[in-house]
Write a protein that holds these residues in place. Structure first.
Motif: not given
Lengths: 110, 121
Positions: B3-4, B25-27, B97-98, B110-111
């Motif tokens: 997630q961003l 988050s998550g990566g 952010c993406a 992902l945005w």
């Protein structure tokens, strides 16, 4: 680098098919197979629907398809549904290593 | 699940510098495989690409904003940031952010939710 050209609006009835065009130049759309399409509902972030001209990310219905001819890319939505009503944007990678977006198309489902 | 999330002041005075941060988050940003971008949307208008950065620090900027933009990455905090200097009312926009897959330039899979920044005194 100018924005890509999209129609301001398109409309269709449920079940019908519509196509949104995205016109650029040989330095962007025509020069690379890096055209993407995004769906944006009001107040929400854009969602990737098509990448590399015609590829669908996992989870995107196969009612959505993309193609390209010369400097113009197209997004086709078949079997139009009420939830498809949204703004749609195309984007392309360019010869300057930057990204350009189209001006956006408002899809109305009648 | 990655997630961003954008964060930063929602109000900036004219001539000042707009500063935003995107927390991943998550990566891990350092894992490679992606480039990290900022994109904005003026109220009621279309999308405008601002620029992107690779985890190594290489950057590419929109020529129309290049003189005022800096995008940086902090791998220790798993964040990347945007600074836009000398802002005017024309910089009022929702800033996203993406993430984009490396090897598919110009695609953002992902945005973040976006954050509205208003430039006003």
């Amino acid at each position: 680098q100018s924005a890509l050209t999209q129609p301001a609006s398109v409309s269709g009835s449920p079940g019908q098919s519509i196509t949104i065009s995205c016109t650029g130049t040989s330095s962007d759309v025509g020069g690379y197979n890096y055209v993407s399409w995004y769906q944006q509902h009001p107040g929400k972030a854009p969602k990737l629907m098509i990448y590399e001209v015609s590829n669908r990310p996992s989870g995107v219905p196969d009612r959505f398809s993309g193609s390209k001819s010369g400097n113009t890319a197209s997004l086709t939505i078949s079997g139009l549904q009420a939830e498809d009503e949204a703004d749609y944007y195309c984007s392309s990678y360019t010869s300057s290593s930057i990204v350009v977006f189209g001006g956006g198309t408002k899809l109305t489902v009648l | 699940q990655v997630q961003l999330q954008e964060s930063g002041p929602g109000l900036v005075k004219p001539s000042q510098t707009l500063s935003l941060t995107c927390t991943v988050s998550g990566g891990s940003i350092s894992s490679g495989g992606y480039y990290w971008s900022w994109i904005r949307q003026h109220p009621g208008k279309g999308l405008e690409w601002i620029g992107y950065i690779y985890y190594s620090g290489s950057t590419y900027y929109n020529p129309s904003l290049k003189s005022r933009v800096t995008i940086s990455v902090d791998t220790s905090k798993n964040q990347f940031s945007l600074k836009l200097s000398s802002v005017t009312a024309a910089d009022t926009a929702v800033y996203y952010c993406a993430r984009g897959p490396l090897g598919i330039p110009g695609s953002f899979d992902l945005w973040g939710r976006g954050t509205l920044v208003t430039v006003s005194s």
